[in-house]
Scaffold this motif. Structure first.
Motif, PDB file in Angstrom:
ATOM      1  N   UNK A 289     -26.992   2.435  20.464  1.00 42.56           N
ATOM      2  CA  UNK A 289     -27.309   1.476  22.225  1.00 42.56           C
ATOM      3  C   UNK A 289     -26.558   2.627  22.861  1.00 42.56           C
ATOM      4  N   UNK A 290     -24.921   3.529  22.697  1.00 41.28           N
ATOM      5  CA  UNK A 290     -24.337   4.029  23.111  1.00 41.28           C
ATOM      6  C   UNK A 290     -23.806   5.004  22.537  1.00 41.28           C
ATOM      7  N   UNK A 291     -23.153   6.061  23.666  1.00 40.00           N
ATOM      8  CA  UNK A 291     -23.181   7.071  22.110  1.00 40.00           C
ATOM      9  C   UNK A 291     -22.033   8.164  23.316  1.00 40.00           C
ATOM     10  N   UNK A 292     -20.910   8.695  22.796  1.00 34.94           N
ATOM     11  CA  UNK A 292     -20.109   9.310  23.708  1.00 34.94           C
ATOM     12  C   UNK A 292     -20.230  11.130  23.341  1.00 34.94           C
ATOM     13  N   UNK A 293     -19.735  11.815  22.227  1.00 32.10           N
ATOM     14  CA  UNK A 293     -19.893  12.736  21.306  1.00 32.10           C
ATOM     15  C   UNK A 293     -19.799  12.442  19.979  1.00 32.10           C
ATOM     16  N   UNK A 294     -20.949  11.946  19.418  1.00 31.69           N
ATOM     17  CA  UNK A 294     -21.193  11.927  18.142  1.00 31.69           C
ATOM     18  C   UNK A 294     -20.765  12.437  17.481  1.00 31.69           C
ATOM     19  N   UNK A 295     -19.177  13.029  16.479  1.00 31.32           N
ATOM     20  CA  UNK A 295     -18.626  13.153  14.884  1.00 31.32           C
ATOM     21  C   UNK A 295     -20.204  13.863  14.226  1.00 31.32           C
ATOM     22  N   UNK A 296     -20.700  12.771  13.956  1.00 35.60           N
ATOM     23  CA  UNK A 296     -21.118  13.247  12.372  1.00 35.60           C
ATOM     24  C   UNK A 296     -22.669  13.530  13.078  1.00 35.60           C
ATOM     25  N   UNK A 297     -23.087  13.335  14.098  1.00 36.46           N
ATOM     26  CA  UNK A 297     -23.799  14.188  14.982  1.00 36.46           C
ATOM     27  C   UNK A 297     -23.860  15.876  15.192  1.00 36.46           C
ATOM     28  N   UNK A 298     -22.456  15.884  15.896  1.00 32.43           N
ATOM     29  CA  UNK A 298     -22.375  17.681  15.573  1.00 32.43           C
ATOM     30  C   UNK A 298     -22.280  17.731  14.056  1.00 32.43           C
ATOM     31  N   UNK A 299     -21.956  17.507  12.960  1.00 32.51           N
ATOM     32  CA  UNK A 299     -22.130  17.749  11.897  1.00 32.51           C
ATOM     33  C   UNK A 299     -22.909  18.025  10.795  1.00 32.51           C
ATOM     34  N   UNK A 300     -23.759  16.900  11.209  1.00 32.54           N
ATOM     35  CA  UNK A 300     -25.776  17.547  10.987  1.00 32.54           C
ATOM     36  C   UNK A 300     -26.055  18.912  11.770  1.00 32.54           C
ATOM     37  N   UNK A 301     -25.533  19.070  13.110  1.00 29.75           N
ATOM     38  CA  UNK A 301     -26.739  20.569  13.471  1.00 29.75           C
ATOM     39  C   UNK A 301     -25.322  21.720  12.987  1.00 29.75           C
ATOM     40  N   UNK A 302     -23.790  21.222  12.449  1.00 24.41           N
ATOM     41  CA  UNK A 302     -23.723  22.525  12.058  1.00 24.41           C
ATOM     42  C   UNK A 302     -24.090  22.823  10.349  1.00 24.41           C
ATOM     43  N   UNK A 303     -24.731  21.910  10.301  1.00 25.11           N
ATOM     44  CA  UNK A 303     -25.186  22.115   8.938  1.00 25.11           C
ATOM     45  C   UNK A 303     -26.982  22.495   9.104  1.00 25.11           C
ATOM     46  N   UNK A 304     -27.575  22.863  10.058  1.00 26.33           N
ATOM     47  CA  UNK A 304     -28.876  22.846  10.607  1.00 26.33           C
ATOM     48  C   UNK A 304     -29.849  22.058  10.246  1.00 26.33           C
ATOM     49  N   UNK A 305     -29.509  20.397  10.238  1.00 28.21           N
ATOM     50  CA  UNK A 305     -30.270  18.872  10.364  1.00 28.21           C
ATOM     51  C   UNK A 305     -30.780  18.904  11.799  1.00 28.21           C
TER      52      UNK A 305
END
Length: 387
Positions: A289-305
Motif C-alpha cells: 500500500x505504501x513504500x519508501x525505498x524497498x531494500x528487497x526491491x533494490x536487491x532484486x534489481x542488483x540481481x537483474x530481476x
C-alpha cells in the motif's frame, strides 16, 4: 646478497568523523538494513560508528554487528514522553564525543534533537517511510518547523517521502534532502538458485514469481495472492515464492488454501540471507500500500530481476515503468495478474528488463553512492537542501 623485506605498514584510515546512529532497535527491517550498510560501508572512509537502540532490544542485525566489533548500545524507553531517556542519550553523546547524531525515524529525531542541544554533535534526521494511511498531526504544525530549522540536515529516502514530510509534518520542502537507499550488490549463482528450486520442489522450467517481505497488512499480500490465482489459471506451470515472516502469515496461508493455490504457493518463513531465493525468481513482486525505498526491491534489481510493483510511495522512483518493470495501481489484482502474464509470455521482455534493471541499479542505488551522499551531509561539504 640479502633482500630486505618490505617493512611498509598499511595504516588504518584516519578517523574523520564519529557518528552515533539513534534508532528504535536493530531487528529485521529496511531501516535496520540501511543503518547496517552505512555503518559497515563507512569504516573504510574513516568514519567510526556506534548504534544506540531506544527500545530496550538490540535485535538480530545489531547482534551481528556487535560480533563484528561495532559498539551497539541499548536503552529502555518508558511509556509516554521519557525525560530520563533524553538524559541517557545526552550522556552517551558526550562520553563518545560524537560529531554527528544520526536519528532514524521521527521519534528518535525528537529524543536525539533534545539530547544533542548544547553539545558539539550535529543532528541528522532521516525519514525512512510513512505509516499507512498517512495522517495530519496538528501538534506537528507548531513543533516540527522549529525542530527542522534547528536541525542541520533532514533527509528523506525518496521524493514521495519528502512530499509526505512537507505535507504531513510541516517541514519546509527546501530543507529536505533526498538520498536514496543503497546496497552492496548481490551475486547471482545459477547453481545455488537451481538448488533452491530443487529443494522447494519447483520444476526446473516453471515460471516463478515471488517476494521477499515482511508478511504484514501494509504489504497488501492478499492482493498478490488473488492476482496469482488469476494468473496461474492461465499459466498452471507457475509458482509463487513468498520469503518472509510476520503477523499475516497464518492468514495468508489460509487464503492461499481457500483460493486453491496452496499447492503452488510456497511460504519459506524468514530467510536471513535470501539472495539465492531471489535468484530463483523470474519476476519480483511488491504489492505494498505504501513504500519508501524497498531494500528487497533494490536487491532484486542488483540481481537483474524485473519487478512488478504498485504505484505507491517511492516505487515509481525505483521501477522505471516499461523499462525495468511494470507498475500497477495498489488495489487492482487484475492489473497485477496481467503484468505477470506479460512476462511469462515474453521471454525477450524478461531479458530486456533484466539488463535495464542492473543498469539503473548501478547508476542510482549502490551502497557506495548512498555512503558518499551521507558523508557529504555529515561533514557539510554539500548543500543540505534541494530545490
Amino acid at each position: 646478497m640479502t633482500v630486505e623485506k618490505d617493512k611498509t605498514v598499511i595504516q588504518p584510515p584516519k578517523t574523520i568523523l564519529r557518528v552515533l546512529h539513534l534508532t528504535f532497535n536493530m531487528g529485521i527491517g529496511g531501516t535496520e538494513q540501511v543503518i547496517r550498510q552505512l555503518v559497515q560501508g563507512m569504516e573504510s572512509e574513516g568514519v567510526e560508528s556506534e548504534i544506540l537502540c531506544m527500545d530496550g532490544q538490540i535485535g538480530s542485525i545489531g547482534e551481528t554487528l556487535e560480533k563484528s566489533g561495532i559498539p551497539v548500545h541499548k536503552l529502555a524507553r518508558k511509556q509516554g514522553f521519557d525525560r530520563s531517556l533524553i538524559k541517557a542519550i545526552r550522556k552517551r553523546v558526550k562520553e563518545g564525543q560524537f560529531d554527528v547524531v544520526h536519528c532514524h525515524q521521527y521519534t528518535p529525531w525528537i529524543y536525539g534533537w533534545l539530547a544533542s542541544l548544547g553539545t558539539q554533535a550535529k543532528v541528522v534526521f532521516t525519514e525512512h517511510g510513512r505509516f499507512y494511511p498517512d495522517r495530519y498531526r496538528y501538534k506537528a504544525m507548531f513543533v516540527n518547523p522549529i525542530m527542522a530549522m534547528l536541525t542541520p540536515a533532514v533527509v528523506a529516502i525518496s521524493g514521495a517521502t519528502r512530499e509526505a514530510l512537507t505535507r504531513y509534518e510541516f517541514i519546509p520542502k527546501r530543507k529536505v534532502r533526498v538520498i536514496y537507499n543503497g546496497i552492496a550488490p548481490l551475486c547471482r549463482s545459477e547453481f545455488e538458485s537451481k538448488k533452491i528450486r530443487n529443494e522447494l520442489g519447483i520444476p526446473e522450467k516453471a515460471f516463478v514469481v515471488g517476494t521477499v517481505s515482511r508478511l504484514d497488512p501494509v504489504k497488501n499480500q492478499q492482493m498478490m495472492l488473488r492476482a496469482f490465482r488469476a494468473f496461474s489459471e492461465v499459466h498452471p506451470d507457475s509458482y509463487l515464492l513468498m520469503v518472509g515472516d510476520g503477523p499475516d502469515k497464518a492468514m495468508l496461508m489460509a487464503l492461499a488454501e481457500k483460493l486453491g493455490i496452496d499447492g503452488r504457493t510456497i511460504f519459506t518463513g524468514f530467510i536471513n540471507k535470501p539472495e539465492h531465493h531471489l535468484s530463483a525468481m523470474d519476476v519480483f513482486l511488491l504489492s505494498s500500500h505504501t513504500e519508501g525505498t524497498s531494500m528487497t526491491l533494490l536487491e532484486a534489481m542488483s540481481l537483474g530481476i524485473p519487478a512488478i510493483a504498485t504505484r505507491v510511495g517511492g516505487n515509481p522512483e525505483i521501477v522505471v515503468d516499461g523499462i525495468t518493470g511494470i507498475l500497477t495501481d495498489s488495489g487492482c489484482a487484475a492489473d497485477f495478474s496481467n503484468a505477470m502474464s506479460r512476462f511469462a509470455e515474453n521471454k525477450q521482455l524478461c531479458e530486456d528488463f533484466s539488463k535495464a534493471s542492473s543498469k539503473v541499479f548501478t547508476e542510482k542505488f549502490t551502497q557506495k553512492r548512498m555512503i558518499q551522499s551521507y558523508i557529504m551531509v555529515y561533514d557539510g561539504s554539500e548543500l543540505l537542501s534541494t530545490p
